[in-house]
Design a protein around this motif. Structure first.
Motif, short mmCIF file in Angstrom:
data_model
loop_
_atom_site.label_atom_id
_atom_site.label_comp_id
_atom_site.label_asym_id
_atom_site.label_seq_id
_atom_site.Cartn_x
_atom_site.Cartn_y
_atom_site.Cartn_z
N VAL A 160 1.84 4.75 0.95
CA VAL A 160 1.51 5.74 1.97
C VAL A 160 2.45 6.91 1.80
O VAL A 160 3.65 6.78 1.97
CB VAL A 160 1.66 5.14 3.38
CG1 VAL A 160 1.40 6.23 4.42
CG2 VAL A 160 0.70 4.01 3.58
N GLN A 197 -1.84 -2.41 -3.08
CA GLN A 197 -0.90 -3.35 -2.46
C GLN A 197 -1.59 -4.27 -1.46
O GLN A 197 -1.21 -5.42 -1.32
CB GLN A 197 0.23 -2.58 -1.78
CG GLN A 197 1.25 -2.04 -2.76
CD GLN A 197 2.44 -1.42 -2.05
OE1 GLN A 197 2.28 -0.46 -1.30
NE2 GLN A 197 3.61 -1.96 -2.25
N VAL A 198 -2.60 -3.73 -0.79
CA VAL A 198 -3.29 -4.56 0.19
C VAL A 198 -4.07 -5.67 -0.52
O VAL A 198 -4.01 -6.84 -0.13
CB VAL A 198 -4.24 -3.71 1.06
CG1 VAL A 198 -4.96 -4.59 2.07
CG2 VAL A 198 -3.45 -2.65 1.80
N THR A 203 -2.58 6.44 7.27
CA THR A 203 -2.58 5.46 6.18
C THR A 203 -3.15 6.04 4.90
O THR A 203 -3.31 5.33 3.93
CB THR A 203 -3.43 4.24 6.58
OG1 THR A 203 -4.74 4.69 6.86
CG2 THR A 203 -2.86 3.55 7.79
N PRO A 223 -12.30 -5.72 10.93
CA PRO A 223 -10.98 -5.18 11.24
C PRO A 223 -11.16 -3.83 11.92
O PRO A 223 -12.24 -3.23 11.86
CB PRO A 223 -10.33 -5.04 9.86
CG PRO A 223 -11.48 -4.89 8.93
CD PRO A 223 -12.59 -5.70 9.52
N PRO A 224 -10.12 -3.31 12.54
CA PRO A 224 -10.28 -2.12 13.37
C PRO A 224 -10.37 -0.81 12.59
O PRO A 224 -10.56 0.21 13.18
CB PRO A 224 -9.03 -2.13 14.22
CG PRO A 224 -8.02 -2.82 13.37
CD PRO A 224 -8.77 -3.83 12.58
N ILE A 225 -10.24 -0.86 11.30
CA ILE A 225 -10.24 0.38 10.57
C ILE A 225 -11.30 0.33 9.50
O ILE A 225 -11.24 -0.53 8.64
CB ILE A 225 -8.88 0.64 9.93
CG1 ILE A 225 -7.84 0.82 11.03
CG2 ILE A 225 -8.91 1.85 9.04
CD1 ILE A 225 -6.45 0.96 10.50
N ALA A 229 -9.63 -5.64 5.44
CA ALA A 229 -8.96 -4.36 5.73
C ALA A 229 -8.97 -3.48 4.49
O ALA A 229 -9.25 -2.28 4.56
CB ALA A 229 -7.53 -4.62 6.19
N TYR A 265 -10.73 0.09 4.07
CA TYR A 265 -10.05 1.31 3.61
C TYR A 265 -10.89 2.00 2.53
O TYR A 265 -11.05 3.22 2.52
CB TYR A 265 -8.68 0.97 3.04
CG TYR A 265 -7.60 0.79 4.07
CD1 TYR A 265 -7.31 1.80 4.98
CD2 TYR A 265 -6.86 -0.37 4.15
CE1 TYR A 265 -6.33 1.64 5.94
CE2 TYR A 265 -5.88 -0.54 5.09
CZ TYR A 265 -5.61 0.46 5.99
OH TYR A 265 -4.64 0.31 6.93
N ASN A 267 -7.44 6.08 11.10
CA ASN A 267 -6.03 6.43 11.28
C ASN A 267 -5.56 7.17 10.04
O ASN A 267 -5.36 6.57 8.99
CB ASN A 267 -5.21 5.15 11.46
CG ASN A 267 -3.73 5.46 11.60
OD1 ASN A 267 -3.32 6.62 11.57
ND2 ASN A 267 -2.95 4.42 11.75
N MET A 321 0.84 -1.21 0.00
CA MET A 321 0.00 0.00 0.00
C MET A 321 0.87 1.25 0.00
O MET A 321 1.82 1.37 0.75
CB MET A 321 -0.87 -0.02 1.24
CG MET A 321 -1.69 1.22 1.40
SD MET A 321 -2.72 1.11 2.84
CE MET A 321 -3.74 2.54 2.58
#
Lengths: 616, 180
Positions: free
Chosen positions: A3, A27-28, A137, A574-576, A99, A103, A134, A1
């Protein structure tokens, strides 16, 4: 990914710009696909081990030794672990894919928020933190008229340029400049020209190749024709004027006061006999961290910079109300015997460029002389309306200083030459030396300059060189006199500023500076610092230490971070982005957004953004 | 006119006992060699899977080299790291298994080789015993007595026992079942 962005502070889209939050999930997702193929390979290994295991078992049945059973045991254990690995990788594929999807959802949500805010200036950081995202990212791009400008904080230069383009920021800069200039004047750190002298005894011919200053040789005898030559010319003049002045006033005359010099160079046309003049004003002299040098009397000190910038913003001032460096230049032109009507060109580096520009558009100067050239280097004069004087500006790409003065809409120098490379900013590239070197290495800087060519249009060779030095203090003041003046001036200035801002300082009272004992001021300052420490800093420290354990963002505790386990499918997500009750978002306009629609604890990925006090 | 003893002695000299044993012994030896080759083949295939696991681990690590700065990114890298550690453990088990497979194959082959030697020895001993009957001049009824006296029956039993060792049948069946 990919960034590219780290946002720790608020970033907002200026008017006319659009901020697009883009999360590069390439990339993820690629990682998810790669892991999927690895999982298949793990499974392939396990499948191929099955017939091998059968053969090993058959062999072990023939074998009366322990080797067969040992082989059987090893392979069985390996196969068991492989099965776990296959399942583990399968879950990882799922988690990474989730994830990446999260995103994308967050990206859509952030852009939706920004779109709904419309023209209201909303910090992007707030938009992101609204749902605990976050921001580190994210890749944030800023566009204007469809062209990418970049909002990458690493590209401070680009952001600064964008910021400086805004009218309100320009006004703010001007107000700040004026305030600083006023503060410097009040505190006595700047002032009128108190004395000047011609630096004769130690001033050899400016173009004398035997002079002791270790600088690149200029085109001896001939004026500069290109920007690269001009940059070396400025570098040499800057160093020469400072060193000659310091040598003369300190070593020769033994003075404690600080003096700064300007350099007047004659050029005579060998065919017509006409003599023209260049007036070079060097850049700031001294070390900004050398606190002891403040207020010692230099006309090009660090603290005189705001006055020079403020003067550019107020061109109608009389010479008496101008900065000391302007006064020195006017005095020097007279003392040097430059005749009325003579063609002159002002040349300045950094602060000297601001003084040169101010002189070039000074009505008194223009009525007395023919101002036919202005050359500035690494100077914040871009876009200043200079009254039509042919203007060559040479600036290092990475120099941050020239960006400290807002642009004047619609104005461009007659010739603008950018030297050096790089898209960042480095204060070291502000130096005259670095810029001269960069100019010499820049192809465009070696082209013939029209501004220089028009000014030196003839068979000109260098003639006499004059250095004039000036100070804003009593030239024979002792060091203790200077110290007293500085401390008293600072105290008086602090009182004046406090009164202006309607602040009553706890220990200082406005009294004439002449009545202030510097020792009392220092004692008071100590007590002031102690007061701030006890009443503000220490309680703040205690508050942070007390509350930090209670603060979480998503699953992330600020004091004791917990790493989310992607295998823990029980959480389901997931947390995001992760909802967080602890984050309160305040919208800028409660009428516009109303109450939050998302239930507390759930990310609201569609629908209106939260309103005042809404928890996300 | 040739006597019965002459005939038995001639049978002994002609290798009546060792002729049957030799075939069985060679069969056992050949089986031992096939077991060795089989075990070697299995071990090589296990080691090939180890190499595949090495490549999978490398690809996993490369997967984590992307820039992914977040809590999820950290968790992802930690998990892949743990899996790679487990991958290494699996390889160790498989590598150890391959070594043990070779050792097991060698053990079975050794047992078959030993059996081949026993069979061959028993056949030769039977021939020797038969040949010794040629020096006996007696009536036909005494043949059995003399044969017992020289141990021919015991030797015949031993030979038969070796030739019918279950290992031979098991190994032969196992090899056949795996196409060996």
């Amino acid at each position: 990914m990919s960034v590219e962005t780290t946002l720790g502070r608020a970033v907002q889209a200026p008017r006319g710009y659009q901020v697009q939050i883009k999360v590069d999930t390439t990339q993820v997702f690629e990682a998810s696909r790669t892991l999927d193929s690895l999982m298949e390979r793990y499974r392939g290994v396990n499948e191929r081990l099955v017939p091998l295991m059968a053969q090993v078992s058959a062999l072990a049945a023939l074998d009366s030794s322990v080797a067969g059973s040992a082989a059987q045991g090893s392979l069985a254990t390996a196969m068991g672990k492989l099965f776990v690995l296959v399942e583990s990788t399968r879950l990882l594929v799922w988690a990474v894919g989730q994830a990446a999807t999260a995103y994308e959802q967050a990206e859509a949500r952030a852009n939706q928020l920004l779109a709904e805010y419309g023209n209201v200036a909303v910090p992007v950081f707030d938009a992101l933190s609204a749902f605990g995202y976050n921001p580190e990212t994210l890749n944030i791009t800023m566009t204007k008229d469809g062209v990418k400008v970049s909002a990458d904080p690493k590209s401070v230069r680009a952001r600064l340029d964008v910021w400086l383009e805004q009218q309100e920021n320009q006004e703010g800069m001007k107000r700040a400049t004026g305030f600083l200039a006023k503060a410097a004047e009040i505190t006595g750190l700047t002032g009128d020209l108190k004395a000047y002298t011609e630096v004769q005894e130690t001033a050899p011919d400016y173009l004398d190749p035997a002079n002791p200053i270790p600088l690149p040789p200029p085109p001896v005898g001939a004026p500069p024709r290109t920007s690269a030559e001009a940059s070396r010319w400025i570098h040499r003049g800057h160093e020469y004027a400072h060193q000659a002045t310091d040598t003369y006033t300190r070593d020769h005359l033994g003075l404690s006061t600080e003096w700064d010099g300007i350099l007047i160079q004659e050029y005579t046309d060998q065919t017509t006999g006409e003599t023209i003049y260049t007036v070079l004003i060097p850049g700031t002299d001294g070390d900004p961290l050398d606190v002891g040098s403040y207020g010692n009397g230099g006309t090009l000190s660090w603290e005189s910079n705001p006055a020079a910038a403020d003067h550019l913003n107020n061109p109608g001032r009389t010479p008496a109300d101008s900065p000391a460096a302007v006064q020195l230049a006017l005095q020097a032109l007279q003392v040097a015997g430059v005749p009325e009507g003579a063609r002159i060109g002002f040349v300045g580096y950094s602060q000297g460029g601001m003084i040169a520009a101010a002189l070039a558009k000074n009505p008194a100067v223009r009525s007395r002389y023919r101002v036919d050239m202005l050359v500035t280097q690494n100077t914040p004069v871009h876009g200043q309306d200079l009254g039509g004087t042919p203007h060559l500006d040479i600036t290092h790409q990475q120099d941050p200083i020239h960006r400290l003065q807002p642009n004047h809409p619609g104005y461009q120098p007659t010739e603008q030459v950018w030297v050096g490379e790089g898209d960042g900013m480095d204060i070291d590239d502000h130096s005259a030396h670095a810029t001269a070197d960069a100019a010499w290495g820049t192809e465009a800087a070696h082209e013939q300059s029209r501004v220089l060519g028009d000014f030196f249009d003839g068979d000109y060779v260098a003639g006499e060189t004059h250095v004039y030095a000036g100070t804003t203090r009593d030239p024979y003041a002792s060091e203790s006199d200077l110290e007293f003046h500085k401390v008293a001036g600072l105290a008086n200035g602090a009182n004046a500023v406090a009164q202006e801002a309607n602040i009553r300082l706890p220990y200082l009272h406005a009294v004439p500076s002449a009545h202030i004992n510097p020792n009392d001021v220092l004692y008071t300052a100590d007590r002031g610092i102690q007061y701030v420490d006890e009443t503000l800093i220490q309680p703040a420290d205690r508050w942070v230490a007390e509350h930090l354990p209670d603060i979480t963002i998503g699953d992330f505790n600020l004091q004791d971070p917990i790493i989310w386990d992607p295998l823990n499918r029980g959480t389901g997500k997931p947390p995001i982005p992760m909802p967080d009750d602890g984050i309160t978002y305040y919208s800028p306009d409660p009428q516009l957004f109303g109450e939050p629609t998302g239930a507390s604890g759930e990310p609201e990925l569609a629908g209106a953004p939260g309103g005042v006090g809404g928890n996300f | 006119m040739a006597t019965t003893f002459d005939i038995l002695a001639a049978a002994g000299r002609a290798g009546l006992g060792s002729e049957g044993a030799a075939s069985a012994s060679a069969s056992a030896s050949g089986m031992a060699q096939r077991v060795r080759e089989w075990a070697q083949s299995v071990a090589v295939q296990v080691e090939a899977e180890c190499q595949e696991l090495v490549e999978i681990a490398g690809a996993s690590v490369r997967c984590t080299e992307m820039t992914w700065e977040s809590v999820s990114g950290d968790a992802f890298r930690v998990k892949v790291h743990d899996d790679v550690v487990e991958n290494v453990a699996v390889r160790e088990y498989l590598g150890d298994g391959a070594v043990q497979v070779r050792a097991s194959g060698e053990a079975v082959a050794g047992a078959l080789d030993a059996l081949a030697v026993l069979i061959g020895g028993a056949g030769a001993a039977l021939d020797t015993a038969l040949m010794s009957l040629g020096s006996i001049e007696d009536v036909l009824d005494d043949v059995v007595v003399h044969a017992e006296r020289v141990g021919a029956f015991a030797l015949k039993s031993a030979l038969t026992a070796h030739m019918s060792d279950p290992l031979l049948a098991q190994a032969g069946g196992t090899l056949a079942s795996f196409g060996r």
